[in-house]
Design a protein around this motif. Structure first.
Motif, PDB file in Angstrom:
ATOM      1  N   LEU A  66       0.831  -1.203   0.000  1.00  0.00           N
ATOM      2  CA  LEU A  66       0.000   0.000   0.000  1.00  0.00           C
ATOM      3  C   LEU A  66       0.867   1.255   0.000  1.00  0.00           C
ATOM      4  N   LEU A  67       1.874   1.296   0.860  1.00  0.00           N
ATOM      5  CA  LEU A  67       2.731   2.480   0.943  1.00  0.00           C
ATOM      6  C   LEU A  67       3.519   2.695  -0.341  1.00  0.00           C
ATOM      7  N   ARG A  68       3.964   1.620  -1.000  1.00  0.00           N
ATOM      8  CA  ARG A  68       4.650   1.767  -2.291  1.00  0.00           C
ATOM      9  C   ARG A  68       3.701   2.351  -3.335  1.00  0.00           C
ATOM     10  N   ALA A  69       2.458   1.888  -3.349  1.00  0.00           N
ATOM     11  CA  ALA A  69       1.469   2.408  -4.306  1.00  0.00           C
ATOM     12  C   ALA A  69       1.204   3.888  -4.048  1.00  0.00           C
ATOM     13  N   VAL A  70       1.083   4.274  -2.794  1.00  0.00           N
ATOM     14  CA  VAL A  70       0.858   5.681  -2.452  1.00  0.00           C
ATOM     15  C   VAL A  70       2.072   6.510  -2.862  1.00  0.00           C
ATOM     16  N   GLU A  71       3.268   6.027  -2.535  1.00  0.00           N
ATOM     17  CA  GLU A  71       4.496   6.761  -2.893  1.00  0.00           C
ATOM     18  C   GLU A  71       4.592   6.922  -4.406  1.00  0.00           C
ATOM     19  N   HIS A  72       4.329   5.868  -5.149  1.00  0.00           N
ATOM     20  CA  HIS A  72       4.399   5.929  -6.607  1.00  0.00           C
ATOM     21  C   HIS A  72       3.366   6.923  -7.153  1.00  0.00           C
ATOM     22  N   GLY A  73       2.150   6.854  -6.649  1.00  0.00           N
ATOM     23  CA  GLY A  73       1.107   7.762  -7.116  1.00  0.00           C
ATOM     24  C   GLY A  73       1.418   9.219  -6.802  1.00  0.00           C
ATOM     25  N   LEU A  74       1.978   9.464  -5.628  1.00  0.00           N
ATOM     26  CA  LEU A  74       2.312  10.841  -5.255  1.00  0.00           C
ATOM     27  C   LEU A  74       3.474  11.387  -6.074  1.00  0.00           C
ATOM     28  N   THR A  75       4.519  10.588  -6.258  1.00  0.00           N
ATOM     29  CA  THR A  75       5.664  11.095  -7.021  1.00  0.00           C
ATOM     30  C   THR A  75       5.313  11.240  -8.500  1.00  0.00           C
ATOM     31  N   ARG A  76       4.490  10.354  -9.017  1.00  0.00           N
ATOM     32  CA  ARG A  76       4.085  10.420 -10.425  1.00  0.00           C
ATOM     33  C   ARG A  76       3.266  11.667 -10.714  1.00  0.00           C
ATOM     34  N   THR A  77       2.485  12.112  -9.740  1.00  0.00           N
ATOM     35  CA  THR A  77       1.607  13.259  -9.957  1.00  0.00           C
ATOM     36  C   THR A  77       2.108  14.530  -9.259  1.00  0.00           C
ATOM     37  N   ARG A  78       3.381  14.533  -8.864  1.00  0.00           N
ATOM     38  CA  ARG A  78       3.951  15.692  -8.171  1.00  0.00           C
ATOM     39  C   ARG A  78       3.907  16.916  -9.057  1.00  0.00           C
ATOM     40  N   PRO A  79       3.491  18.056  -8.492  1.00  0.00           N
ATOM     41  CA  PRO A  79       3.540  19.300  -9.280  1.00  0.00           C
ATOM     42  C   PRO A  79       4.985  19.601  -9.664  1.00  0.00           C
ATOM     43  N   GLN A  80       5.166  20.190 -10.829  1.00  0.00           N
ATOM     44  CA  GLN A  80       6.511  20.553 -11.285  1.00  0.00           C
ATOM     45  C   GLN A  80       7.077  21.627 -10.372  1.00  0.00           C
ATOM     46  N   THR A  81       8.357  21.463 -10.027  1.00  0.00           N
ATOM     47  CA  THR A  81       9.020  22.463  -9.184  1.00  0.00           C
ATOM     48  C   THR A  81       9.641  23.512 -10.073  1.00  0.00           C
TER      49      THR A  81
END
Length: 163
Positions: free
Chosen positions: A146-161
């Motif tokens: 679950l935590l890997r899926a959340v981490e992947h989803g968050l980093t994949r959709t991270r706003p551009q810096t």
């Protein structure tokens, strides 16, 4: 997912699910902070800032990375990354190597000292977290998935810096 007036909606979304997801986020933040508060039992272990730790974790998977790739992968602004890299260099955890003929391009590499510290710190974290959970690993694989899926989803959709 169902369509609701042109929007996709999640049929499992609701107050109960939203509250549980919020609780998960709270717990992740609290656990991360608690791990950061701990002092290491091994005197050889060097504490790193959160940003320094992110860079060292990234270098584990990409051992010869240009700073731009590190910034993109970690979400750090490039100006902040420069400061982090200087600090890691001063600690002897990374080295920068010129990689182009004109000497302008560099790649960042972790040193043996950096890799050893990362392994030592991970062992300390494993011990700390395992003891906190009373060594109960019954649901560990499900939690990790679950935590890997959340981490992947968050980093994949991270706003551009901004750079």
């Amino acid at each position: 997912m169902t369509e609701d007036r042109g929007r996709q909606t999640d049929p499992t979304a609701g107050t109960d699910h939203e509250e549980r997801w919020a609780e998960l986020a709270d717990l992740v933040l609290i656990i991360g902070r608690e791990i950061q508060f701990r002092r290491y039992t091994d005197e050889q272990a060097v504490h790193l800032s959160q940003s320094e730790g992110m860079v060292m974790r990234y270098l584990k998977s990409d051992p010869a990375a240009p700073p731009s790739r590190i910034a993109d992968a970690t979400g750090l602004q490039r100006t902040n990354l420069s400061t982090v890299l200087r600090g890691l260099e001063q600690k002897g955890f990374i080295e920068r190597h010129a990689h182009s003929g004109d000497g302008r391009g560099v790649t960042v590499h972790s040193t043996e000292r950096g890799r050893s510290n990362a392994a030592l710190v991970r062992q300390e974290w494993a011990t700390t977290v395992s003891e906190a959970a009373h060594h109960d690993s019954e649901n560990l694989d499900a939690a990790l998935a679950l935590l890997r899926a959340v981490e992947h989803g968050l980093t994949r959709t991270r706003p551009q810096t901004r750079t």
